[in-house]
Design a protein around this motif. Structure first.
Motif, PDB file in Angstrom:
ATOM      1  N   PHE B 106      13.221 -10.991 -52.583  1.00 12.38           N
ATOM      2  CA  PHE B 106      12.913 -10.114 -53.986  1.00 12.38           C
ATOM      3  C   PHE B 106      11.754  -9.460 -54.042  1.00 12.38           C
ATOM      4  N   VAL B 109      12.158  -6.191 -52.157  1.00  9.77           N
ATOM      5  CA  VAL B 109      12.841  -5.110 -53.018  1.00  9.77           C
ATOM      6  C   VAL B 109      12.111  -4.577 -53.988  1.00  9.77           C
ATOM      7  N   ALA B 110      11.469  -5.600 -54.801  1.00 12.87           N
ATOM      8  CA  ALA B 110      10.613  -4.991 -56.078  1.00 12.87           C
ATOM      9  C   ALA B 110       9.469  -4.108 -55.624  1.00 12.87           C
ATOM     10  N   ALA B 113      10.663  -0.935 -54.505  1.00 12.10           N
ATOM     11  CA  ALA B 113      11.415  -0.067 -55.607  1.00 12.10           C
ATOM     12  C   ALA B 113      10.213   0.854 -56.234  1.00 12.10           C
TER      13      ALA B 113
END
Lengths: 480, 267
Positions: B106, B109-110, B113
């Motif tokens: 997580f 991915v954050a 981004a």
């Protein structure tokens, strides 16, 4: 609000396999009778043992009643309104792929299953079944070098009649249940796999089922036999066009493992599910059962059930051989008005037999999703063990999830363990991920694939990513 | 650090918002420049938590009037994920648990981004692991938490540390910390506050939403705003917080009565 807009955009994701192939089809008249059963057998030029098998099943079926114990609701099926045999018109014998109607090859290519020599998957042999017949099987020769038989069941009936006669109906008897009896009477095609003693099948085997005609039922029959020490991994996929009528799919799959053999059977089921109001879609009534006849043998079912208006399916293992192992890994996803009643049966007969059940149910929209499973410990199942884990995920507040675990033990020295949980994808969880820069779709798919990871890990590599994507696609627009 | 010439990062003008049919924000005005630390204080129901959620784009809140400019652009047009990617960060009062989503994955991915938005290369698992281990130090977090489900079974203090770890990875321009001090014991509070202080710099800004003075003993604000009935009633320096601590919020009711406003009930 931006989130609401995203939800709106995603709701109308079309079913991408909903097209119809325009091809001339040979169909018989609607309805079922002894004559129809004889006609199907005659069309397939079957030996008498098989005609007898069909007629026996038909007579049993006439005396049986459609089961009503599942948590499913649907209008009564009119079995006289169904066409029991439909085949694309083509030359009788297809010696090579060149003789297969290009439209059919194109259809499978569109479905992501290229069959031609140049394009076919390099490490997966495919049997492609279109309506009632198998149109092509790839890598047959290469597999034959290893003694592996992989062909349509119709072909097996002709070329390997002794094997078919020896095993057909021995795991799922003709009168096993209403839909199995119906299938036994009218089954059209399906796959046959035979892995001889000591052979590890050199590649993945796969059958792709495509229903194309409206008002046609698909009654496939699959039989997989792994002799002593043999092993194979097999995958089936299924899609159908979008029609606003319901079609019946009643398959029977039988698996047999002898001593030390193993079969891994994976399914990615994506039949047309009907529209968001529940109009159309496949009625999927399937009997799948494996028999671990030999000691130390293993049968593993992995299923990803995403399609069908109705799913009634309990892939099971009869653990007869001592120390045999049964596994069931399932993800069942329902959305809109879909209904699923699915699970497994683990019948422990032999000593020290082991079974594992991992079931993940995801219900969204107005759908209903039930796990139904039986774990039975017979009198001789000394030291047998079962572990079951059934988790449900609810999306939105209109969906239903049920768990019906049945445990019957006649053996005090057997252990049964059952765990269950229910969770919900909440708007707050989605917002949390979004507020970290993760887009809405990715957020949903992260959460769902996290939930399903234990099952996806069991799928063959090539298909695990596919299953992940399929689930995300099916769920789009269901949260918010 | 107040620099009158520093660029304005966030400009909130006459912001009104409701949840369902209930108006909560009734004309908030607030300007935040780079380098500044702001504290928004107020009683329960004053609207301070709503303000932070509206800024982050929570779908339950509807903006009915006013505007928010973020680096001169209309923030309210951006989806929540886009706000985050461009550097707006909300540290949640109650971070949710998401079972099955691996914390490390997580975080990666954050972070990616955000990096993609900044025109930087995405980090692969190895490069990211190096980065995250370094940033763990900011909140003195045990690496074992990286392998767990996102916030799954974390204590209140561990969840808040995980929030600040995310802030350390995302390097936001505007960090809004909603009641970050709630539910923390004094040691955890020191660690979290220490993390916030380390991350605050001349190019970013911090908006602390808090109930109590105790967080402000550890993080010194440049401005303190008192919120009541959905608007900012008074603004001052760090002494205003001390005044509140001493005198309480009773004066707020008198002030509101004078203004003829009704106190909001939800916040």
């Amino acid at each position: 609000m931006s989130t609401a807009a995203t939800v709106g955009d995603l709701v109308s994701q079309p079913y991408k396999y909903g097209f119809v192939t325009d091809i001339q089809t040979e169909k018989i008249a609607k309805g079922l009778s002894e004559d129809v059963v004889r006609l199907i057998s005659a069309k397939k030029e079957e030996p008498s043992f098989l005609l007898d098998f069909r007629l026996k099943a038909y007579k049993q079926w006439l005396k049986m009643e459609e089961p009503d114990w599942a948590a499913l609701g649907h209008p009564k099926i009119d079995y006289q309104e169904i066409i029991y045999y439909a085949a694309p018109k083509q030359k009788d014998k297809k010696a090579s792929l060149d003789e297969v109607d290009p439209k059919l090859l194109e259809t499978f290519e569109k479905l992501g299953i290229p069959l031609s020599e140049q394009k076919r998957l390099s490490n997966v042999a495919v049997d492609a079944v279109f309506d009632s017949v198998s149109i092509a099987t790839t890598y047959k020769e290469k597999l034959a070098e290893h003694g592996v038989i992989f062909c349509s069941i119709s072909e097996a009936v002709k070329e390997h009649a002794d094997l078919v006669e020896r095993y057909l109906g021995t795991v799922v008897p003709t009168n096993d249940n209403y839909f199995a009896a119906l299938n036994s009477a009218v089954f059209s095609d399906g796959s046959f796999v035979f892995i001889p003693k000591g052979v590890e099948c050199p590649m993945e085997l796969s059958t792709y089922f495509r229903i194309n005609s409206a008002d046609t039922g698909q009654f496939e029959r699959t039989l997989i036999v792994a002799e002593e020490g043999a092993s194979v991994s097999y995958l089936e996929g299924c899609t159908a066009p979008m029609f606003d009528t319901n079609q019946l799919h009643a398959a029977v799959v039988e698996l047999v493992t002898l001593d030390d053999a193993s079969i891994k059977y994976s399914t990615v089921q994506n039949w047309y599910a009907g529209d968001e109001n529940g109009v159309g879609g496949i009625y999927n009534f399937v009997t799948k059962r494996g028999q671990c006849r030999g000691a130390r043998s293993k049968i593993s079912w992995t299923q990803v059930e995403t399609g069908s208006a109705i799913t009634w399916k309990y892939p099971s293992c009869v653990l007869q051989g001592a120390d045999s192992v049964g596994e069931f890994y399932s993800v069942a996803l329902t959305n809109h008005r879909q209904q699923a009643d699915t699970g497994t049966k683990m019948i422990h007969l032999g000593p020290r037999t082991l079974s594992t059940i991992v079931s993940k149910g995801i219900s969204a929209g107005h759908s209903s999703n039930s796990y139904r499973g039986l774990v039975q410990m017979g009198t001789k199942a000394i030291g047998a063990k079962n572990y079951s884990q059934c988790d449900s995920m609810l999306i939105g507040d209109q969906a239903a999830a049920n768990t019906y675990p049945y445990i019957r033990s006649q053996q005090p020295d057997a252990a049964v363990e059952h765990e269950a949980s229910t969770c919900r994808i909440s708007a707050d969880q989605l917002f949390y991920l979004q507020s970290r820069g993760i887009g809405f779709e990715e957020a949903v798919s992260m959460m769902v694939s996290g939930f399903c990871r234990d099952v996806f890990n069991q799928l063959p590599m090539e298909f695990a990513a596919e299953a992940d994507k399929l689930l995300a696609l099916k769920l789009e627009g269901s949260v918010g | 650090m107040i620099r009158p010439d520093a660029p304005v990062l966030l400009e909130i003008s006459d912001l009104c918002a409701r949840v369902e049919d209930q108006p909560i924000l009734k004309g908030v005005n607030l300007t935040i420049r780079a380098g500044e630390i702001h504290a928004v204080m107020g009683r329960n129901g004053s609207g301070k938590s709503t303000l932070s959620k509206v800024l982050a784009g929570h779908p339950a809140y509807t903006v009915t009037a006013g505007s928010v400019l973020y680096r001169g652009e209309n923030l309210l047009e951006l989806a929540p994920e886009q706000r985050a990617r461009t550097g707006l960060f909300l540290g949640f009062q109650y971070p949710v648990e998401i079972a099955g989503v691996n914390n490390l994955e997580f975080l990666r991915v954050a972070t990616n981004a955000r990096r993609t938005e900044q025109g930087l290369d995405e980090l692969d698992t190895f490069a990211f692991e190096d980065l995250v281990r370094e940033r763990l130090g900011v909140v003195q977090m045990d690496p074992a938490f990286l392998e767990r489900g996102l916030n799954e079974g974390f204590s209140g203090g561990e969840k808040k540390r995980n929030e600040i770890l995310q802030m350390a990875l995302l390097e936001p321009l505007v960090a809004i910390l909603d009641e970050t001090d709630s539910g923390l014991d004094i040691d955890a509070l020191r660690i979290v506050a220490g993390g916030v202080n380390q991350l605050a710099g001349p190019d970013n800004a911090t908006l602390l939403v808090t109930h109590y003075q105790r967080l402000l003993d550890l993080i010194t604000p440049d401005y303190v705003h008192v919120m009541a009935a959905g608007r900012i009633l008074r603004t001052g320096g760090k002494d205003l917080a001390l005044e509140l601590e001493r005198d309480g919020y009773d004066w707020v009711d008198q002030e509101l009565a004078r203004l003829g406003a009704e106190p909001a009930e939800v916040g």
